[in-house]
Write an enzyme that holds these catalytic residues in place. Structure first.
Site, PDB file in Angstrom:
ATOM      1  N   ASP A 100       1.101  -1.187  -0.002  1.00  0.00           N
ATOM      2  CA  ASP A 100      -0.047   0.058  -0.086  1.00  0.00           C
ATOM      3  C   ASP A 100       1.048   1.217   0.047  1.00  0.00           C
ATOM      4  O   ASP A 100       2.210   1.109   0.288  1.00  0.00           O
ATOM      5  CB  ASP A 100      -0.915  -0.152   1.232  1.00  0.00           C
ATOM      6  CG  ASP A 100      -1.600   1.275   1.565  1.00  0.00           C
ATOM      7  OD1 ASP A 100      -2.329   1.686   0.689  1.00  0.00           O
ATOM      8  OD2 ASP A 100      -1.305   1.603   2.661  1.00  0.00           O
ATOM      9  N   ASP A 102       0.141   5.138   0.952  1.00  0.00           N
ATOM     10  CA  ASP A 102       0.084   6.251   2.093  1.00  0.00           C
ATOM     11  C   ASP A 102      -0.150   5.489   3.475  1.00  0.00           C
ATOM     12  O   ASP A 102      -0.856   4.630   3.633  1.00  0.00           O
ATOM     13  CB  ASP A 102      -1.134   6.909   1.925  1.00  0.00           C
ATOM     14  CG  ASP A 102      -1.094   7.944   0.751  1.00  0.00           C
ATOM     15  OD1 ASP A 102      -0.609   9.038   0.864  1.00  0.00           O
ATOM     16  OD2 ASP A 102      -1.805   7.476  -0.384  1.00  0.00           O
ATOM     17  N   ASP A 293      -1.838  -0.183   5.836  1.00  0.00           N
ATOM     18  CA  ASP A 293      -2.121   0.347   6.811  1.00  0.00           C
ATOM     19  C   ASP A 293      -3.794   0.686   6.963  1.00  0.00           C
ATOM     20  O   ASP A 293      -4.073   0.978   8.266  1.00  0.00           O
ATOM     21  CB  ASP A 293      -1.548   1.652   7.250  1.00  0.00           C
ATOM     22  CG  ASP A 293      -1.864   2.722   6.357  1.00  0.00           C
ATOM     23  OD1 ASP A 293      -2.354   2.444   5.326  1.00  0.00           O
ATOM     24  OD2 ASP A 293      -2.326   3.970   6.652  1.00  0.00           O
TER      25      ASP A 293
END
Ligand SMILES: O=P(O)(O)OC[C@H]1O[C@H](O[C@H]2O[C@H](CO)[C@@H](O)[C@H](O)[C@H]2O)[C@H](O)[C@@H](O)[C@@H]1O
Length: 350
Positions: A100, A102, A293
Site C-alpha cells: 500500500d 499512504d 495500514d
C-alpha cells in the site's frame, strides 16, 4: 475477526450516522463498521473518524493502553521480531510483494500532495523489485502514485485496485519488458466519477480545509484539515450528492471519505488478479506478502488468509481489528522489514 464487508457506508447509513451513533464497543482501533444497529449519535460517529487515523498524542502511555497494545501484539506480533520465522516459512517459495502507499511507504501528512517517500525507502523498494515481483496497491490515482514512487519496474494498482498496469521496464537486466498488462474493471464509471468530482468540488468549497481528490476511478473527500465541528456538515454534503448516484458507494478511510463504484472489485481482487497474471493462480509455492495500514487493505489480508498463503502485515501502532497476521509500527519499520527481506534473499542465493 470482524467482517469488513460492512464497511460500506451507504447514503442511508450515513444519514443515520449523522443523526445517530456507534456504540463505543464498536470503535476498536480504527476499523469501524457503520451499520444502523451500531449507530447512536453524531459524537460517536465523529470519534470513529478520529480513531481511523489516531494522532500520536492519543496513543497515551497509560498502563491501560499499554496492556491493550500488549495483548493485541500477542496475536499480531511484529514482523521484524518474527522475521526468522517468516524467513523459515518463505524458504523455497516465490515471493511477491504487495505494498500500500499512504501510511505504509510514506508517512501520513496533512497535504495529500506532499506524501513523499524517503530516499531510503525508494532505494529499498528498488532493491525489493530487483528480487521479487512488486506491486503498489493504492487508493490513489495510478499516475499520481507513480509520480511519487517513480520506479518503472513495479506493478501499479491505483484507484483501490481498479486501475492496474504492469511494469514499463523489465525488473531484471538483459530481459525484455514484462508482458504489457492493463486492467480497468470500472472504466464505464469514468464519466460519472468526473461528474461527481465537479459537483463535490463545488459543494465542499465553503468548508475550510476540505479537499476533494480525483483518483480517476474513485474520489477522496479529505477531513484531516477540517475543523471537527464541520465534519458532520461536510459528510452531509457528500451524502446528499451521493443520494443521486446509487451506483456509487461511500467508504471511510483515514480522515477521508472515499467514493467508488459499487462493483465487486477491491484491493483483494487486485491481488488475486496480479497473482494470476504472474502465473501463480494455482501455485502452491508462491508466498505473497501484503503490507498496508488502512481498512481497504483488509480485503487483501482476507484473500491471503482464505488462500492460506503468504502473510498480511498491518502497519499500525494502535490495536485494530484486522485479518493481518503481523504488524509493523510505521513506514520506518516497513523500510527495515523490506531491507531485511532483500538481505535475506541475497544471503540465501549465495
Ligand atoms: O490506499 P492508500 O495508498 O493508503 O491510499 C488511501 C488514501 O491515501 C491518501 O490519503 C491519506 O494520506 C494522506 C497523505 O498522508 C492524508 O493527508 C489523508 O488524510 C489520508 O487519508 C490519499 O490522499 C487518498 O486519495 C487515498 O484514497
Amino acid at each position: 475477526m470482524k467482517n469488513h464487508e460492512n464497511n460500506v457506508v451507504g447514503p442511508d447509513v450515513m444519514l443515520i450516522a449523522l443523526a445517530a451513533s456507534i456504540p463505543n464497543a464498536a470503535v476498536f482501533g480504527g476499523f469501524l463498521n457503520l451499520s444502523s444497529s451500531q449507530i447512536k449519535d453524531t459524537n460517536n460517529w465523529i470519534d470513529s473518524i478520529r480513531a481511523s487515523s489516531p494522532t500520536r498524542t492519543r496513543s497515551s502511555s497509560s498502563s491501560d493502553n499499554q496492556d491493550k497494545i500488549n495483548s493485541w501484539m500477542l496475536y499480531h506480533p511484529s514482523a521484524l521480531n518474527m522475521f526468522d520465522q517468516i524467513a523459515y516459512n518463505m524458504k523455497g517459495k516465490k515471493i511477491v510483494t504487495f505494498l500500500d502507499y499512504d501510511g505504509t511507504l510514506s508517512p501520513i501528512v496533512a497535504d495529500p500532495d506532499k506524501a513523499f517517500m524517503t530516499k531510503k525507502m525508494r532505494a529499498t523498494l528498488k532493491d525489493i523489485a530487483r528480487h521479487f515481483p512488486t506491486a503498489i496497491v493504492t487508493g490513489r490515482c495510478r499516475d499520481k502514485v507513480y509520480s511519487f514512487v517513480k520506479l518503472a519496474q513495479l506493478y501499479y494498482a491505483g484507484s483501490h485496485g481498479m486501475d492496474i498496469k504492469g511494469p514499463t521496464k523489465s525488473r531484471t537486466p538483459n530481459k525484455g519488458n514484462d508482458k504489457a498488462l492493463l486492467c480497468q474493471p470500472a472504466s464505464k464509471f469514468l464519466p460519472m466519477i468526473e461528474e461527481v468530482y465537479k459537483i463535490l468540488l463545488e459543494k465542499t468549497k465553503s468548508v475550510p480545509g476540505a479537499k476533494v481528490e480525483n483518483n480517476k476511478f474513485c474520489l477522496s473527500v479529505h477531513f484531516r484539515c477540517v475543523d471537527e465541528k464541520c465534519w458532520a456538515a461536510l459528510a452531509e454534503q457528500v451524502r446528499l450528492v451521493l443520494n443521486e448516484y446509487p451506483k456509487l458507494k461511500l467508504t471511510q478511510g483515514r480522515k477521508v471519505l472515499e467514493i467508488r463504484p459499487t462493483i465487486k472489485w477491491d484491493k483483494g481482487k487486485a491481488l488475486e488478479f496480479l497473482l494470476e497474471s504472474l502465473g501463480y493462480d494455482n501455485s502452491n509455492d508462491v508466498f505473497p506478502i501484503y503490507i498496508g495500514d488502512d481498512r481497504t487493505d483488509e480485503d487483501a489480508f482476507k484473500v491471503l488468509r482464505n488462500r492460506g498463503q503468504g502473510i498480511g502485515i498491518l502497519v499500525s501502532r494502535v490495536p485494530k481489528d484486522t485479518e493481518a497476521s503481523y504488524t509493523l509500527k510505521d513506514p520506518v519499520e516497513v523500510e527495515q522489514f523490506l531491507r531485511r527481506l532483500v538481505e535475506w534473499k541475497r544471503s540465501s542465493t549465495q
